[in-house]
Scaffold this motif. Structure first.
Motif, mmCIF file in Angstrom:
data_model
loop_
_atom_site.group_PDB
_atom_site.id
_atom_site.type_symbol
_atom_site.label_atom_id
_atom_site.label_comp_id
_atom_site.label_asym_id
_atom_site.label_seq_id
_atom_site.Cartn_x
_atom_site.Cartn_y
_atom_site.Cartn_z
ATOM 1 N N GLY A 25 21.570 -26.545 -119.743
ATOM 2 C CA GLY A 25 20.888 -25.764 -119.003
ATOM 3 C C GLY A 25 20.568 -24.444 -119.207
ATOM 4 O O GLY A 25 20.079 -23.592 -118.405
ATOM 5 N N THR A 26 21.064 -24.113 -120.509
ATOM 6 C CA THR A 26 21.019 -22.701 -120.907
ATOM 7 C C THR A 26 20.860 -22.702 -122.500
ATOM 8 O O THR A 26 21.529 -23.696 -123.196
ATOM 9 C CB THR A 26 21.920 -21.601 -120.472
ATOM 10 O OG1 THR A 26 21.469 -20.158 -120.778
ATOM 11 C CG2 THR A 26 23.095 -21.970 -121.157
ATOM 12 N N LYS A 27 20.378 -21.719 -123.197
ATOM 13 C CA LYS A 27 20.347 -21.919 -124.708
ATOM 14 C C LYS A 27 21.721 -21.447 -125.346
ATOM 15 O O LYS A 27 22.154 -20.279 -125.089
ATOM 16 C CB LYS A 27 19.460 -20.713 -125.304
ATOM 17 C CG LYS A 27 19.208 -20.737 -126.664
ATOM 18 C CD LYS A 27 18.031 -19.934 -127.001
ATOM 19 C CE LYS A 27 17.559 -19.793 -128.558
ATOM 20 N NZ LYS A 27 16.504 -19.135 -129.060
ATOM 21 N N VAL A 28 22.329 -22.325 -125.936
ATOM 22 C CA VAL A 28 23.338 -22.189 -126.763
ATOM 23 C C VAL A 28 23.339 -22.504 -128.109
ATOM 24 O O VAL A 28 24.235 -22.290 -128.857
ATOM 25 C CB VAL A 28 24.568 -23.123 -126.187
ATOM 26 C CG1 VAL A 28 25.058 -23.002 -124.734
ATOM 27 C CG2 VAL A 28 24.233 -24.677 -126.550
ATOM 28 N N ALA A 29 22.093 -22.797 -128.676
ATOM 29 C CA ALA A 29 21.938 -23.253 -130.339
ATOM 30 C C ALA A 29 20.552 -22.797 -130.530
ATOM 31 O O ALA A 29 19.391 -22.908 -129.479
ATOM 32 C CB ALA A 29 22.227 -24.719 -130.489
ATOM 33 N N ILE A 30 20.249 -22.260 -131.692
ATOM 34 C CA ILE A 30 18.872 -21.755 -131.824
ATOM 35 C C ILE A 30 18.298 -22.965 -132.298
ATOM 36 O O ILE A 30 18.750 -24.128 -132.612
ATOM 37 C CB ILE A 30 19.111 -20.779 -133.259
ATOM 38 C CG1 ILE A 30 19.642 -21.354 -134.442
ATOM 39 C CG2 ILE A 30 19.865 -19.603 -132.623
ATOM 40 C CD1 ILE A 30 19.299 -20.701 -135.829
ATOM 41 N N THR A 31 16.954 -22.930 -132.262
ATOM 42 C CA THR A 31 16.102 -24.094 -132.518
ATOM 43 C C THR A 31 14.915 -23.619 -133.488
ATOM 44 O O THR A 31 14.734 -22.357 -133.472
ATOM 45 C CB THR A 31 15.523 -24.614 -131.115
ATOM 46 O OG1 THR A 31 14.798 -23.675 -130.478
ATOM 47 C CG2 THR A 31 16.499 -25.219 -130.397
ATOM 48 N N SER A 32 14.584 -24.606 -134.021
ATOM 49 C CA SER A 32 13.239 -24.398 -134.777
ATOM 50 C C SER A 32 12.678 -25.742 -135.277
ATOM 51 O O SER A 32 13.383 -26.711 -135.216
ATOM 52 C CB SER A 32 13.781 -23.547 -136.319
ATOM 53 O OG SER A 32 12.794 -23.716 -137.179
ATOM 54 N N SER A 33 11.342 -25.808 -135.819
ATOM 55 C CA SER A 33 10.766 -26.939 -136.154
ATOM 56 C C SER A 33 11.215 -27.216 -137.504
ATOM 57 O O SER A 33 10.785 -28.169 -138.247
ATOM 58 C CB SER A 33 9.224 -26.815 -136.066
ATOM 59 O OG SER A 33 8.873 -25.660 -136.854
ATOM 60 N N ARG A 34 11.854 -26.358 -138.191
ATOM 61 C CA ARG A 34 12.385 -26.511 -139.784
ATOM 62 C C ARG A 34 13.635 -27.507 -139.846
ATOM 63 O O ARG A 34 14.597 -26.990 -138.952
ATOM 64 C CB ARG A 34 12.572 -25.313 -140.506
ATOM 65 C CG ARG A 34 11.384 -24.054 -140.227
ATOM 66 C CD ARG A 34 10.268 -24.342 -140.813
ATOM 67 N NE ARG A 34 9.256 -23.578 -140.477
ATOM 68 C CZ ARG A 34 8.975 -22.346 -141.193
ATOM 69 N NH1 ARG A 34 9.981 -22.003 -142.125
ATOM 70 N NH2 ARG A 34 8.101 -21.453 -140.713
ATOM 71 N N PRO A 35 13.936 -28.296 -140.675
ATOM 72 C CA PRO A 35 14.871 -29.083 -140.711
ATOM 73 C C PRO A 35 16.272 -28.362 -141.041
ATOM 74 O O PRO A 35 16.047 -27.339 -141.738
ATOM 75 C CB PRO A 35 14.575 -30.062 -141.984
ATOM 76 C CG PRO A 35 13.338 -29.909 -142.213
ATOM 77 C CD PRO A 35 12.541 -28.625 -141.629
ATOM 78 N N ASN A 36 17.445 -28.880 -140.665
ATOM 79 C CA ASN A 36 18.459 -28.138 -140.913
ATOM 80 C C ASN A 36 18.503 -26.495 -140.379
ATOM 81 O O ASN A 36 19.226 -25.679 -141.063
ATOM 82 C CB ASN A 36 18.849 -27.923 -142.523
ATOM 83 C CG ASN A 36 19.115 -29.679 -143.158
ATOM 84 O OD1 ASN A 36 18.762 -30.039 -143.908
ATOM 85 N ND2 ASN A 36 20.292 -30.047 -142.520
ATOM 86 N N THR A 37 18.130 -26.481 -139.202
ATOM 87 C CA THR A 37 18.185 -25.144 -138.483
ATOM 88 C C THR A 37 19.658 -24.792 -138.259
ATOM 89 O O THR A 37 20.264 -23.839 -138.431
ATOM 90 C CB THR A 37 17.338 -25.218 -137.290
ATOM 91 O OG1 THR A 37 15.959 -25.350 -137.833
ATOM 92 C CG2 THR A 37 17.576 -23.757 -136.683
ATOM 93 N N THR A 38 20.438 -26.000 -137.608
ATOM 94 C CA THR A 38 21.620 -25.676 -137.026
ATOM 95 C C THR A 38 22.604 -25.890 -138.300
ATOM 96 O O THR A 38 22.816 -26.980 -139.269
ATOM 97 C CB THR A 38 21.963 -26.915 -136.139
ATOM 98 O OG1 THR A 38 21.161 -26.988 -135.015
ATOM 99 C CG2 THR A 38 23.574 -26.706 -135.637
#
Length: 299
Positions: A25-38
């Motif tokens: 319900g809130t942002k805890v991890a960054i996101t991206s359309s690029r693979p292996n962002t996490t």
């Protein structure tokens, strides 16, 4: 109350972090359309007062065929997250056939879900077919069928469930969440009600900087960029952006410093008012394959 841990795994770029953010319900991890962002194990804590439950989601790096020492360490981080959790949620992409990468992840999950010890039973297994907002009904049905067939072939898991979802829009996520909560045993809360992640503030800021750099730089840079906070004297925060080549440094800085300036502006909007962000770019050649650098960076 019900409480427990849910590992969220999958190959790169299937939407694991977006799904975790949606469920918490809130942002805890960054996101991206690029693979292996996490690149780190990220915990996201859902406090569900309605069902009197606390679900601790373990977001993981995408499991992939590694091309560097960093890639191997990311795979180890993801695989380790499968141990000692209550449920494993495998995320697959509704817009692409179940391929070798998905089967590798499913194989690890099925193996873990068929184990267990004398003291702890095996974790439950759920498969989330994500991005249904981008796939037609026939494609979604095909992917659900493929996923189920793959699990049966790898070693059928009793009680495995399959859910079509869209992490982006929230479609189907409620049903997945209800299943996950229902799969947990009664137990005490692991975190206070005001905690939604255990990510240290310095790592969170460094990841926010990397997220913005991924959004604003060219395709060849994502794997070569990493960030770390080197000074924290509030309100002054110094972040070091590490790349592998001088040409990459020029791209990250941008003409007249425009890229770094835009990144700093975007990140400050996510920080408390008054924060001063000092960004510096440093070249560390082959950092992704240098064990001592990876140790210093926390990978």
């Amino acid at each position: 109350m019900r409480s427990g841990f849910v590992a969220v795994v999958g190959r790169p770029n299937v939407g694991k972090s977006t799904l975790v953010n949606r469920m918490v319900g809130t942002k805890v991890a960054i996101t991206s359309s690029r693979p292996n962002t996490t690149r780190h194990r990220i915990l996201g804590v859902l406090h569900d007062d309605g069902d009197d439950a606390q679900v601790v989601f373990v977001d993981t790096p995408g499991i992939h065929r590694p091309r560097s020492t960093l890639g191997s360490r990311l795979n180890e981080t993801a695989s380790d997250a499968l141990h000692e959790v209550d449920v494993i949620t495998v995320v697959v992409d509704a817009t692409a056939p179940i391929g070798p990468g998905d089967r590798t992840v499913l194989s690890k999950a099925v193996h873990e879900a068929r184990q267990g010890t004398e003291d702890v039973g095996p974790p439950g297994l759920a498969v989330a077919v994500n991005k249904v907002d981008r796939a037609g009904p026939s494609m979604v049905l095909e992917r659900l069928t493929e996923a189920q067939a793959a699990v049966v072939e790898l070693g059928e898991v009793a009680g495995a469930e399959y859910f079509p979802v869209s992490a982006r829009t929230g479609e189907g996520v409620g049903a997945l969440l209800a299943h996950l909560v229902g799969s947990l045993d009664e137990g005490p809360p692991y975190f206070p009600p005001d905690v939604v992640t255990d990510t240290p503030e310095a790592l969170w800021v460094a990841e926010l900087v990397r997220e913005q750099l991924l959004a604003k730089t060219r395709d060849e840079l994502p794997h070569s960029i990493t960030c770390r906070v080197t000074e924290w004297e509030w309100p002054h925060i110094r972040v070091e952006v590490i790349v592998e080549r001088d040409s990459q440094k020029a791209i990250v800085i941008g003409k007249g410093g425009e890229v770094l300036k835009a990144v700093g502006t975007a990140v400050r909007q996510a920080l408390p008012e008054g924060a001063y962000l000092d960004l510096h770019v440093k070249v560390e050649r082959r950092w992704q394959n240098r064990a001592e650098m990876l140790d210093r960076l926390g990978y």
